[in-house]
Write a protein that holds these residues in place. Structure first.
Motif, mmCIF file in Angstrom:
data_model
loop_
_atom_site.group_PDB
_atom_site.id
_atom_site.type_symbol
_atom_site.label_atom_id
_atom_site.label_comp_id
_atom_site.label_asym_id
_atom_site.label_seq_id
_atom_site.Cartn_x
_atom_site.Cartn_y
_atom_site.Cartn_z
ATOM 1 N N GLN A 234 -6.581 8.541 -3.645
ATOM 2 C CA GLN A 234 -5.212 8.102 -3.902
ATOM 3 C C GLN A 234 -4.214 9.094 -3.303
ATOM 4 N N TYR A 235 -4.517 10.382 -3.413
ATOM 5 C CA TYR A 235 -3.637 11.395 -2.834
ATOM 6 C C TYR A 235 -3.728 11.376 -1.311
ATOM 7 N N ALA B 218 1.018 4.034 -2.868
ATOM 8 C CA ALA B 218 0.729 5.434 -2.556
ATOM 9 C C ALA B 218 1.869 6.344 -2.994
ATOM 10 N N LYS C 130 0.841 -1.208 0.000
ATOM 11 C CA LYS C 130 0.000 0.000 0.000
ATOM 12 C C LYS C 130 0.870 1.249 0.000
ATOM 13 N N ALA D 44 -3.973 8.673 0.485
ATOM 14 C CA ALA D 44 -3.048 7.613 0.909
ATOM 15 C C ALA D 44 -1.603 8.117 0.866
ATOM 16 N N PHE D 45 -1.285 8.890 -0.178
ATOM 17 C CA PHE D 45 0.057 9.477 -0.277
ATOM 18 C C PHE D 45 0.310 10.417 0.901
ATOM 19 N N HIS E 115 0.885 8.574 4.216
ATOM 20 C CA HIS E 115 2.233 8.018 4.325
ATOM 21 C C HIS E 115 3.248 9.134 4.532
#
Length: 173
Positions: free
Chosen positions: A137-138, A50, A46, A140-141, A144
């Motif tokens: 999606q951003y 990400a 994941k 998740a980035f 992280h």
């Protein structure tokens, strides 16, 4: 016939006990163990997705960099916990969007023309997070990246702690 039956039964029993999810509830989806901290394969992939989704970079290089991050994070977190170090909410917000930006934010959001942090882009991201309109999606980035910011700050505190503890006066040198 009995030997073949025992062989098949043993094979089925072995598969049930050592599969991805065994009948005893132990997950075998661990790709590494760092100081007792198990690294889950799903979490690793994941994070890779990400950070590097759509990237055409070298898969081995990016996995090596991500593995190094997980190793450093586990070791830094262990030492920080032992010493009682942490990153408070106000300090974290300052590192993320304030005046004392994290080096991670400074690097990733630098305008290549002016070599300064693009505050407009950061403010747009801050507003999108506050209004819960951030692309999944951003998101998740960004999640992280928040972990990276905390790890970098704790690592910086540990380095400063060690460097300040090793003082030698000039007269003693």
């Amino acid at each position: 016939i009995v030997a073949i039956g025992l062989g098949l039964g043993g094979f089925l029993l072995m598969d049930t006990l050592s599969g991805q999810q065994s009948i005893f509830g132990q997950s075998q989806n661990v790709i590494g163990n760092i100081e007792g901290n198990k690294i889950n394969a799903n979490e690793f992939y994941k994070a890779e997705d990400a950070l590097y989704s759509g990237s055409g970079s070298d898969i081995f290089g990016r996995r090596n960099a991500l593995w190094s991050y997980f190793v450093e994070d586990a070791l830094v977190q262990e030492e920080a916990d032992a010493l009682g170090l942490g990153v408070g909410d106000n300090e974290f917000r300052d590192l993320e969007f304030g005046q004392n930006l994290s080096p991670i934010i400074q690097t990733r959001f630098m305008n290549p023309n002016t070599r300064q942090v693009d505050r407009n882009q950061l403010n747009q991201i801050k507003e999108a997070i506050a209004s819960d309109q951030l692309n999944p999606q951003y998101r998740a980035f960004w999640a992280h990246q928040q972990k990276e910011i905390v790890k970098e700050r704790l690592q910086s505190k540990l380095t400063t702690l060690v460097s300040k503890a090793m003082y030698t006066p000039t007269w003693l040198a």
